[in-house]
Scaffold this active site. Structure first.
Site, PDB file in Angstrom:
ATOM      1  N   ASP A 122       0.796  -1.240   0.000  1.00 37.18           N
ATOM      2  CA  ASP A 122       0.000   0.000   0.000  1.00 37.18           C
ATOM      3  C   ASP A 122       0.827   1.289   0.000  1.00 37.18           C
ATOM      4  OD1 ASP A 122      -2.158  -1.689   0.148  1.00 37.18           O
ATOM      5  OD2 ASP A 122      -2.427  -1.450   2.313  1.00 37.18           O
ATOM      6  N   GLY A 165      -4.929  -0.866  -1.949  1.00 33.84           N
ATOM      7  CA  GLY A 165      -4.301   0.296  -1.315  1.00 33.84           C
ATOM      8  C   GLY A 165      -4.972   0.656  -0.005  1.00 33.84           C
ATOM      9  N   HIS A 247      -6.107  -9.808  -5.442  1.00 32.06           N
ATOM     10  CA  HIS A 247      -4.879 -10.285  -4.797  1.00 32.06           C
ATOM     11  C   HIS A 247      -3.724 -10.605  -5.742  1.00 32.06           C
ATOM     12  CE1 HIS A 247      -7.579 -10.421  -1.387  1.00 32.06           C
ATOM     13  NE2 HIS A 247      -6.508 -10.441  -0.617  1.00 32.06           N
TER      14      HIS A 247
HETATM   15  O1  F6P Z   1      -2.601  -3.986   3.132  1.00 31.87           O
HETATM   16  C1  F6P Z   1      -2.470  -4.753   1.985  1.00 31.87           C
HETATM   17  C2  F6P Z   1      -3.805  -5.088   1.407  1.00 31.87           C
HETATM   18  O2  F6P Z   1      -3.601  -5.855   0.234  1.00 31.87           O
HETATM   19  C3  F6P Z   1      -4.718  -3.890   1.096  1.00 31.87           C
HETATM   20  O3  F6P Z   1      -4.373  -3.234  -0.086  1.00 31.87           O
HETATM   21  C4  F6P Z   1      -6.068  -4.554   1.057  1.00 31.87           C
HETATM   22  O4  F6P Z   1      -7.088  -3.631   1.366  1.00 31.87           O
HETATM   23  C5  F6P Z   1      -5.948  -5.614   2.128  1.00 31.87           C
HETATM   24  O5  F6P Z   1      -4.564  -5.855   2.314  1.00 31.87           O
HETATM   25  C6  F6P Z   1      -6.649  -6.911   1.817  1.00 31.87           C
HETATM   26  O6  F6P Z   1      -6.467  -7.752   2.902  1.00 31.87           O
HETATM   27  P1  F6P Z   1      -6.846  -9.296   2.911  1.00 31.87           P
HETATM   28  O7  F6P Z   1      -5.884 -10.024   2.033  1.00 31.87           O
HETATM   29  O8  F6P Z   1      -6.724  -9.694   4.337  1.00 31.87           O
HETATM   30  O9  F6P Z   1      -8.238  -9.390   2.374  1.00 31.87           O
END
Ligand code: F6P
Length: 317
Positions: A122, A165, A247
């Site tokens: 981020d 982000g 992701h």
């Molecule tokens: O902080 C990194 C991040 O990929 C953010 O951009 C996103 O909002 C969040 O993590 C998603 O998290 P998770 O993989 O736990 O859903």
């Protein structure tokens, strides 16, 4: 330990920490699954060979997790007892906001030296120009957006591409400039839907037949689906599509930039601990190593460069 969302380059940082520490005559342990593993005693000694052949790999060989139990005192006490049991007397925590919040509380409660490394795609930490993984994530977005641009052109469509982000627009801004996006919507500025659709309409009348709008997931428009819906209501003639990159932005082989950044910061973290630094995040600002107290790294948001936003719009006209 790696903790929170993974980011490309975390392995390069682990390798640097392990090898610098061994070179300095220290024993090194890896804590698996972040604070969860610290509480569950998933701690193993690491050797130079443990980190062979990982500098180029995405993800984290130590695994990672977001821990609710570490938010409770009893969880932290259990974690502290496990560290003591292994005679561990300092920690390098690689992660983002949540990781450093936990680290800061832990140091205060148990007087435990910790250095943090900024590991998040981020780029939302104060005290470093770039976080480990940000550059790779931007490159991933650019590669994807270039592909979407091809089909957008062929079909004369408008694409809304949502990028990660959290509540920061750094990935959106940088990738948007790099892929020549017509618009970049970030949480740091307010998106006025009527104004936005007016500009879209103007662009289309003038010259455009297709376009890319990069939407940061934290944008106040409510994300790519919501803004696409509102645009379709106002401009039904536009053939709009939505892509959520998700992701894929967190994975992949780290860029050269991220490998060098992670390696440098891993080395610096060990040197810093040995030199008496603690309760701070190591970062690089203007090519200089900087240590920033956790509280400041978390709370003082780096500002997004508004002129770059304006520039991106001018260059896409
Ligand atoms: O902080 C990194 C991040 O990929 C953010 O951009 C996103 O909002 C969040 O993590 C998603 O998290 P998770 O993989 O736990 O859903």
């Amino acid at each position: 330990m790696t903790s929170g969302g993974d980011s490309p380059g975390m392995n390069a940082a682990i390798r640097a920490v392990v090898r610098t520490a061994i070179f300095s005559g220290l024993d090194v342990f890896g804590i698996y699954r972040g604070y969860e593993g610290m509480i569950d005693n998933q701690i193993e000694q690491l050797y130079s060979s443990s980190v062979s052949n990982i500098v180029q790999r995405g993800g984290t060989v130590l695994k990672t997790a977001r821990s609710k139990r570490f938010m409770e005192y009893n969880g932290r006490l259990q974690a502290y007892n496990n560290l003591r049991e292994h005679n561990i007397d300092a920690l390098v925590a690689i992660g983002g906001n949540g990781t450093f919040t936990g680290a800061s509380i832990f140091d205060r409660e148990f007087d435990f030296p910790i250095i943090g490394l900024p590991g998040t795609i981020d780029n939302d930490l104060y005290g470093t120009d770039a976080t480990i993984g940000y550059d790779t994530a931007v490159n991933t977005v650019v590669e994807a957006a270039d592909k979407i641009r091809d089909t957008a052109n062929s079909h004369e469509r408008l694409f809304f591409i949502e990028v990660m982000g959290r509540d920061a627009g750094f990935i959106a801004l940088r990738s948007g400039i790099a892929c020549g996006a017509e618009f970049i919507l970030v949480p740091e500025t307010t998106t006025y839907i009527d104004n936005f659709t007016r500009l879209l309409k103007h662009d289309w009348r003038k010259s455009k037949t297709s376009g890319i709008v990069i939407v940061a997931e934290g944008d106040d428009s409510g994300g790519a689906y919501e803004i696409a819906k509102q645009v379709k209501e106002r401009l039904p003639e536009m053939d709009a599509r939505v892509t959520i990159l998700g992701h894929i932005q967190r994975g992949g082989s780290p860029s050269g930039f991220d490998r060098v950044l992670a390696s440098t910061l891993g080395y610096i973290a060990v040197k810093g601990l040995l030199g008496g630094h603690r309760g701070e995040m190591a970062g690089i600002v203007n090519k200089e190593v900087v240590f920033t107290p956790f509280e400041k790294a978390i709370k003082h948001h780096k500002d997004i460069n508004k002129e770059m936003l304006e520039m991106s719009r001018i260059l896409a006209l």
